[in-house]
Design a protein around this motif. Structure first.
Motif, PDB file in Angstrom:
ATOM      1  N   PRO A  67      41.248  35.823  39.528  1.00 46.16           N
ATOM      2  CA  PRO A  67      41.537  37.066  40.266  1.00 46.16           C
ATOM      3  C   PRO A  67      40.670  37.266  41.501  1.00 46.16           C
ATOM      4  N   SER A  68      39.591  36.480  41.644  1.00 49.59           N
ATOM      5  CA  SER A  68      38.751  36.687  42.834  1.00 49.59           C
ATOM      6  C   SER A  68      39.510  36.300  44.111  1.00 49.59           C
TER       7      SER A  68
ATOM      8  N   ALA B  60      31.472  38.719  41.910  1.00 49.52           N
ATOM      9  CA  ALA B  60      31.932  39.038  40.554  1.00 49.52           C
ATOM     10  C   ALA B  60      33.151  39.948  40.640  1.00 49.52           C
ATOM     11  N   VAL B  61      34.014  39.869  39.608  1.00 52.98           N
ATOM     12  CA  VAL B  61      35.163  40.779  39.534  1.00 52.98           C
ATOM     13  C   VAL B  61      35.021  41.630  38.282  1.00 52.98           C
ATOM     14  N   TRP B  62      35.124  42.945  38.450  1.00 53.70           N
ATOM     15  CA  TRP B  62      35.048  43.888  37.344  1.00 53.70           C
ATOM     16  C   TRP B  62      36.407  44.566  37.172  1.00 53.70           C
ATOM     17  N   LEU B  63      36.644  45.074  35.976  1.00 49.46           N
ATOM     18  CA  LEU B  63      37.939  45.724  35.670  1.00 49.46           C
ATOM     19  C   LEU B  63      37.670  47.103  35.088  1.00 49.46           C
ATOM     20  N   GLU B  64      38.394  48.120  35.587  1.00 42.21           N
ATOM     21  CA  GLU B  64      38.329  49.436  34.935  1.00 42.21           C
ATOM     22  C   GLU B  64      39.728  49.793  34.444  1.00 42.21           C
TER      23      GLU B  64
ATOM     24  N   LEU C 205      39.763  41.381  25.389  1.00 47.03           N
ATOM     25  CA  LEU C 205      38.658  41.761  26.284  1.00 47.03           C
ATOM     26  C   LEU C 205      37.548  40.706  26.201  1.00 47.03           C
ATOM     27  N   TYR C 206      37.306  40.241  24.990  1.00 46.63           N
ATOM     28  CA  TYR C 206      36.284  39.197  24.806  1.00 46.63           C
ATOM     29  C   TYR C 206      36.696  37.937  25.580  1.00 46.63           C
ATOM     30  N   ASP C 207      37.949  37.557  25.432  1.00 47.17           N
ATOM     31  CA  ASP C 207      38.399  36.311  26.070  1.00 47.17           C
ATOM     32  C   ASP C 207      38.287  36.365  27.595  1.00 47.17           C
ATOM     33  N   VAL C 208      38.640  37.504  28.201  1.00 47.02           N
ATOM     34  CA  VAL C 208      38.641  37.545  29.672  1.00 47.02           C
ATOM     35  C   VAL C 208      37.239  37.723  30.261  1.00 47.02           C
ATOM     36  N   LEU C 209      36.277  38.113  29.417  1.00 44.09           N
ATOM     37  CA  LEU C 209      34.905  38.240  29.922  1.00 44.09           C
ATOM     38  C   LEU C 209      34.261  36.862  30.078  1.00 44.09           C
ATOM     39  N   LYS C 210      33.434  36.736  31.102  1.00 44.49           N
ATOM     40  CA  LYS C 210      32.627  35.517  31.243  1.00 44.49           C
ATOM     41  C   LYS C 210      31.460  35.593  30.271  1.00 44.49           C
TER      42      LYS C 210
ATOM     43  N   GLN D   2      37.673  34.125  30.711  1.00 49.40           N
ATOM     44  CA  GLN D   2      36.385  34.047  31.415  1.00 49.40           C
ATOM     45  C   GLN D   2      36.509  34.246  32.924  1.00 49.40           C
ATOM     46  N   CYS D   3      37.126  35.358  33.312  1.00 46.94           N
ATOM     47  CA  CYS D   3      37.260  35.598  34.755  1.00 46.94           C
ATOM     48  C   CYS D   3      36.584  36.895  35.204  1.00 46.94           C
ATOM     49  N   LEU D   4      36.072  37.699  34.264  1.00 47.45           N
ATOM     50  CA  LEU D   4      35.500  39.003  34.637  1.00 47.45           C
ATOM     51  C   LEU D   4      34.049  39.114  34.174  1.00 47.45           C
TER      52      LEU D   4
END
Ligand SMILES: C[S@@+](CC[C@H](N)C(=O)[O-])C[C@H]1O[C@@H](n2cnc3c(N)ncnc32)[C@H](O)[C@@H]1O
Length: 236
Positions: free
Chosen positions: A49-50, A59-63, A158-163, A126-128
Motif C-alpha cells: 500500500p505504500s 511507514a503506513v498506518w491504518l485507522e 489484523l495480526y497478519d497485516v501488521l509488520k 506484513q504491510c502496516l
C-alpha cells in the motif's frame, strides 16, 4: 485480478447524518476522488500500500472507523514520514476528515469510505506498522454482538497485516466490550500486550489524542480503556 466484495452483515449504523454543508459537499465531490485508495476506482492486486502515495512513506498506518477524523488528522500532522489509510463509511465523518486535510500540506492520506473488512481482505501480510480501532461500535445487545468489528477472525487478520514490531491500538468506554476485546486479543497466541501494569489500561498518552467520541463519553463520566498490543519483532 478483479476484486469482488463479499456480501456480509453491515457492522455500521448509518452512512449519512445531518445534511452536508455546501463546503462539505464540495469536499466529497472534488477532494475525495483524489484521496480514494486505488482499488476503489480500479481493481488491482495490492502488493504494497505504500505505492498509493506520491512519495514513498517510511511507514503506513491504518485507522478503522475514524469518525470525524480528528485522531487521524493529528497522527498525519505529527508523524511527517508516515502515510495513513482511513476507513469510514459515515460520509459526514469522511467530509470532516477532508476538511482537516484541506488545511494541511502533503498527500499522505488515502480514504476508503466503506467497510474496513474489505480492505483487510485485500491487504498483503506484513504491510502496516500501526492500526487504530478507537471506540468501535460496542453493539451492547447480545443479539447484536456479531456486528462488533472485533472478532477472532478480525484479530487474526489484523495480526497478519501488521509488520513484526507493529502496534494495534484499540479503545472503548464500554466495560463489557473492553472484556470482549481483551478476550479475543489474548486468545491470539502471538499478540503481546505492551503495558507494564494494569494502570496502563486507563493511562492517557501524549501520542494518543482524544477522539470526538471519547470526549463525549468523558463528559458523561464514562472512562475509556486503552488497549495496545504488538506483533513481536521476531514474528514472521
Ligand atoms: C462509535 S464511532 C467512533 C468514531 C471515532 N473512532 C471516535 O472515537 O470518535 C465508530 C465508528 O466506526 C465506524 N464503523 C463501524 N463499522 C465500521 C466498519 N466495518 N468499517 C469502518 N468503519 C466502521 C462507524 O461509522 C463510526 O463512525
Amino acid at each position: 485480478m478483479s476484486f469482488v466484495y463479499k456480501r456480509r452483515h453491515q457492522l455500521f449504523g448509518r452512512r449519512k447524518g445531518r445534511s452536508l454543508s455546501a463546503n462539505m459537499k464540495r469536499l466529497i465531490d472534488e477532494e475525495l476522488p483524489c484521496r480514494l485508495i486505488p482499488i476503489f476506482t480500479s481493481a488491482i492486486s495490492v502488493t504494497d500500500p505504500s505505492i498509493w502515495f506520491p512519495k514513498k512513506p517510511n511507514a503506513v498506518w491504518l485507522e478503522i472507523g475514524f469518525g470525524g477524523g480528528e485522531h487521524l488528522a493529528w497522527q498525519v500532522q505529527n508523524n511527517p514520514s508516515v502515510a495513513l489509510i482511513g476507513c469510514e463509511p459515515f460520509m459526514n465523518g469522511v467530509a470532516s476528515l477532508l476538511r482537516y486535510l484541506s488545511k494541511m500540506e502533503g498527500d499522505r492520506v488515502r480514504i476508503y469510505p466503506d467497510d474496513a473488512r474489505n480492505i483487510l481482505d485485500l491487504l498483503p501480510n506484513q504491510c502496516l506498522e500501526r492500526i487504530f480501532i478507537l471506540h468501535s461500535d460496542p453493539w451492547p445487545k447480545r443479539r447484536h454482538h456479531y456486528r462488533r468489528i472485533i472478532q477472532h477472525k478480525t484479530i487474526n487478520q489484523l495480526y497478519d497485516v501488521l509488520k513484526p514490531g507493529g502496534i494495534l491500538r484499540m479503545s472503548t468506554d464500554e466495560p463489557e466490550y473492553a472484556i470482549w476485546i481483551l478476550a479475543r486479543i489474548t486468545a491470539h497466541i502471538n499478540f503481546r500486550w505492551t503495558g507494564n501494569s494494569i494502570a496502563d489500561f486507563i493511562k492517557t498518552r501524549k501520542d494518543w489524542p482524544e477522539t470526538r467520541y471519547e470526549a463525549k463519553g468523558r463528559k458523561e463520566e464514562r472512562v475509556p480503556t486503552y488497549i495496545e498490543f504488538c506483533k513481536p519483532v521476531e514474528a514472521n
